[in-house]
Design a protein around this motif. Structure first.
Motif, PDB file in Angstrom:
ATOM      1  N   SER A  36       0.828  -1.210   0.000  1.00 32.36           N
ATOM      2  CA  SER A  36       0.000   0.000   0.000  1.00 32.36           C
ATOM      3  C   SER A  36       0.862   1.259   0.000  1.00 32.36           C
ATOM      4  CB  SER A  36      -0.905   0.010   1.238  1.00 32.36           C
ATOM      5  OG  SER A  36      -0.135   0.226   2.399  1.00 32.36           O
ATOM      6  N   ASP A  37       0.219   2.398  -0.223  1.00 34.39           N
ATOM      7  CA  ASP A  37       0.927   3.680  -0.154  1.00 34.39           C
ATOM      8  C   ASP A  37       1.521   3.897   1.231  1.00 34.39           C
ATOM      9  OD1 ASP A  37       0.326   4.284  -2.787  1.00 34.39           O
ATOM     10  OD2 ASP A  37      -1.443   5.481  -2.279  1.00 34.39           O
ATOM     11  N   ILE A  38       0.771   3.506   2.264  1.00 35.74           N
ATOM     12  CA  ILE A  38       1.255   3.668   3.638  1.00 35.74           C
ATOM     13  C   ILE A  38       2.474   2.780   3.874  1.00 35.74           C
ATOM     14  CG2 ILE A  38       0.657   3.266   6.066  1.00 35.74           C
ATOM     15  CD1 ILE A  38      -2.207   4.134   5.338  1.00 35.74           C
ATOM     16  N   ASP A  39       2.442   1.553   3.356  1.00 39.30           N
ATOM     17  CA  ASP A  39       3.599   0.658   3.465  1.00 39.30           C
ATOM     18  C   ASP A  39       4.826   1.292   2.813  1.00 39.30           C
ATOM     19  OD1 ASP A  39       2.110  -1.326   4.752  1.00 39.30           O
ATOM     20  OD2 ASP A  39       1.669  -2.384   2.874  1.00 39.30           O
ATOM     21  N   GLN A  40       4.620   1.868   1.633  1.00 42.39           N
ATOM     22  CA  GLN A  40       5.726   2.496   0.919  1.00 42.39           C
ATOM     23  C   GLN A  40       6.281   3.680   1.709  1.00 42.39           C
ATOM     24  OE1 GLN A  40       4.888   3.238  -3.310  1.00 42.39           O
ATOM     25  NE2 GLN A  40       3.237   1.733  -3.127  1.00 42.39           N
ATOM     26  N   GLN A  48      14.990   6.327   5.880  1.00 45.81           N
ATOM     27  CA  GLN A  48      15.485   7.678   6.086  1.00 45.81           C
ATOM     28  C   GLN A  48      15.995   7.856   7.519  1.00 45.81           C
ATOM     29  OE1 GLN A  48      12.740  10.546   4.593  1.00 45.81           O
ATOM     30  NE2 GLN A  48      13.905  12.293   5.313  1.00 45.81           N
ATOM     31  N   ARG A  49      15.300   7.286   8.486  1.00 50.05           N
ATOM     32  CA  ARG A  49      15.748   7.373   9.886  1.00 50.05           C
ATOM     33  C   ARG A  49      17.084   6.679  10.082  1.00 50.05           C
ATOM     34  NH1 ARG A  49      10.006   6.119  12.727  1.00 50.05           N
ATOM     35  NH2 ARG A  49       9.180   8.228  12.611  1.00 50.05           N
ATOM     36  N   LEU A  50      17.256   5.541   9.413  1.00 46.50           N
ATOM     37  CA  LEU A  50      18.521   4.836   9.520  1.00 46.50           C
ATOM     38  C   LEU A  50      19.667   5.658   8.929  1.00 46.50           C
ATOM     39  CD1 LEU A  50      17.483   1.178   8.608  1.00 46.50           C
ATOM     40  CD2 LEU A  50      18.230   2.022  10.835  1.00 46.50           C
ATOM     41  N   LYS A  51      19.384   6.321   7.832  1.00 46.82           N
ATOM     42  CA  LYS A  51      20.406   7.143   7.178  1.00 46.82           C
ATOM     43  C   LYS A  51      20.638   8.440   7.929  1.00 46.82           C
ATOM     44  CE  LYS A  51      21.790   9.300   2.937  1.00 46.82           C
ATOM     45  NZ  LYS A  51      21.379   9.988   1.756  1.00 46.82           N
ATOM     46  N   GLY A  52      19.578   8.990   8.521  1.00 44.51           N
ATOM     47  CA  GLY A  52      19.708  10.235   9.259  1.00 44.51           C
ATOM     48  C   GLY A  52      19.667  11.470   8.384  1.00 44.51           C
ATOM     49  N   ALA A  53      19.207  11.311   7.160  1.00 43.52           N
ATOM     50  CA  ALA A  53      19.131  12.452   6.231  1.00 43.52           C
ATOM     51  C   ALA A  53      18.085  12.131   5.165  1.00 43.52           C
ATOM     52  CB  ALA A  53      20.491  12.700   5.579  1.00 43.52           C
ATOM     53  N   THR A  60      15.523   6.198  -2.344  1.00 45.93           N
ATOM     54  CA  THR A  60      14.108   5.931  -2.133  1.00 45.93           C
ATOM     55  C   THR A  60      13.717   4.642  -2.846  1.00 45.93           C
ATOM     56  OG1 THR A  60      13.611   8.283  -1.915  1.00 45.93           O
ATOM     57  CG2 THR A  60      11.776   6.835  -2.473  1.00 45.93           C
ATOM     58  N   GLN A  61      14.164   4.470  -4.080  1.00 46.09           N
ATOM     59  CA  GLN A  61      13.888   3.245  -4.821  1.00 46.09           C
ATOM     60  C   GLN A  61      14.543   2.038  -4.145  1.00 46.09           C
ATOM     61  OE1 GLN A  61      11.638   2.906  -7.206  1.00 46.09           O
ATOM     62  NE2 GLN A  61      11.250   5.062  -6.816  1.00 46.09           N
ATOM     63  N   GLU A  62      15.746   2.250  -3.616  1.00 46.91           N
ATOM     64  CA  GLU A  62      16.443   1.179  -2.896  1.00 46.91           C
ATOM     65  C   GLU A  62      15.667   0.783  -1.636  1.00 46.91           C
ATOM     66  OE1 GLU A  62      20.664   0.567  -0.537  1.00 46.91           O
ATOM     67  OE2 GLU A  62      20.582   2.046  -2.158  1.00 46.91           O
ATOM     68  N   ALA A  63      15.124   1.766  -0.928  1.00 40.14           N
ATOM     69  CA  ALA A  63      14.333   1.507   0.279  1.00 40.14           C
ATOM     70  C   ALA A  63      13.089   0.702  -0.074  1.00 40.14           C
ATOM     71  CB  ALA A  63      13.949   2.820   0.962  1.00 40.14           C
ATOM     72  N   LEU A  64      12.415   1.091  -1.137  1.00 41.57           N
ATOM     73  CA  LEU A  64      11.214   0.372  -1.560  1.00 41.57           C
ATOM     74  C   LEU A  64      11.544  -1.051  -2.013  1.00 41.57           C
ATOM     75  CD1 LEU A  64       9.325   3.201  -3.462  1.00 41.57           C
ATOM     76  CD2 LEU A  64       8.771   2.234  -1.224  1.00 41.57           C
ATOM     77  N   GLN A  65      12.625  -1.196  -2.769  1.00 44.96           N
ATOM     78  CA  GLN A  65      13.020  -2.527  -3.233  1.00 44.96           C
ATOM     79  C   GLN A  65      13.413  -3.409  -2.055  1.00 44.96           C
ATOM     80  OE1 GLN A  65      12.582  -3.610  -6.463  1.00 44.96           O
ATOM     81  NE2 GLN A  65      12.842  -5.536  -5.396  1.00 44.96           N
ATOM     82  N   SER A  66      14.082  -2.846  -1.075  1.00 40.55           N
ATOM     83  CA  SER A  66      14.452  -3.595   0.128  1.00 40.55           C
ATOM     84  C   SER A  66      13.198  -4.062   0.869  1.00 40.55           C
ATOM     85  CB  SER A  66      15.320  -2.722   1.027  1.00 40.55           C
ATOM     86  OG  SER A  66      15.608  -3.398   2.220  1.00 40.55           O
ATOM     87  N   TYR A  67      12.199  -3.192   0.966  1.00 37.46           N
ATOM     88  CA  TYR A  67      10.938  -3.537   1.618  1.00 37.46           C
ATOM     89  C   TYR A  67      10.233  -4.662   0.858  1.00 37.46           C
ATOM     90  CZ  TYR A  67       6.291  -3.113   3.650  1.00 37.46           C
ATOM     91  OH  TYR A  67       5.104  -3.387   4.267  1.00 37.46           O
TER      92      TYR A  67
END
Length: 182
Positions: A36-40, A48-53, A60-67
């Motif tokens: 869902s959009d909320i999941d994304q 972003q919290r892990l990266k701190g920035a 962003t694409q990497e985060a979504l692909q990881s999820y």
């Protein structure tokens, strides 16, 4: 050959052939995993919290692909019935308990002192008792046992919250206990 004229033999052969053909289909069994959009958004926020920035478009694409990868692996774990593992079940249960107790408010000093007064016997030992609450030499002084009182109070609050949620959840499930004797 009269054996091939028997209805049972014909049924068995046709059934076996259909089973064999159906089992060999070239289309893989695919399950749908809905993101869902909320999941994304949550996946991106967590990354972003892990990266701190702020994330770049590539991040962003990497985060979504990881999820998505994690969801696929989780589905595979369920397919392989790894969720029936005792260690996994214990971790899941503990996680749910944590979620049920995550919003317990901090007690005031007065609340802790009242809790201490009601449960003094738990804190009156000069060494650690069975439940591990006290290590203070002079357990009668509240200031010396305050951190142990806090821990006991927090554990009691957690237990109360979990039990309250369990009472609610028990109304949503029907549990049948099967007997081994039949």
């Amino acid at each position: 050959m009269t054996i091939f004229r028997e209805p049972l033999v014909i049924f068995t052969l046709v059934s076996g052939l259909l089973f064999f053909i159906g089992d060999r289909s070239d289309t893989p069994d695919r399950s749908t995993i809905a993101i869902s959009d909320i999941d994304q958004q949550n996946a991106v926020i967590q990354y972003q919290r892990l990266k701190g920035a702020a994330l770049t478009e590539a991040e962003t694409q990497e985060a979504l692909q990881s999820y998505i990868n994690d969801k696929i692996l989780l589905e595979e774990a369920y397919r392989l019935q790894l969720h029936d593992d005792a260690v996994v079940n214990t971790r899941l249960i503990n996680k749910v308990k944590y979620l049920f107790t995550a919003n317990i408010r901090e007690p005031s000093d007065q609340e802790l002192y009242r809790f201490y007064q009601k449960n003094k016997d738990r804190f009156n030992l000069s060494d650690t008792n069975r439940t591990g609450y006290v290590k203070a030499v002079d357990a009668n002084a509240f200031s010396q046992v305050r951190k142990y009182v806090y821990g006991a109070w927090k554990n009691q609050q957690k237990e109360q919250h979990i039990n309250a949620r369990l009472r609610t959840l028990k109304n949503q499930y029907h549990v049948e206990i099967e007997s081994a004797e039949q």
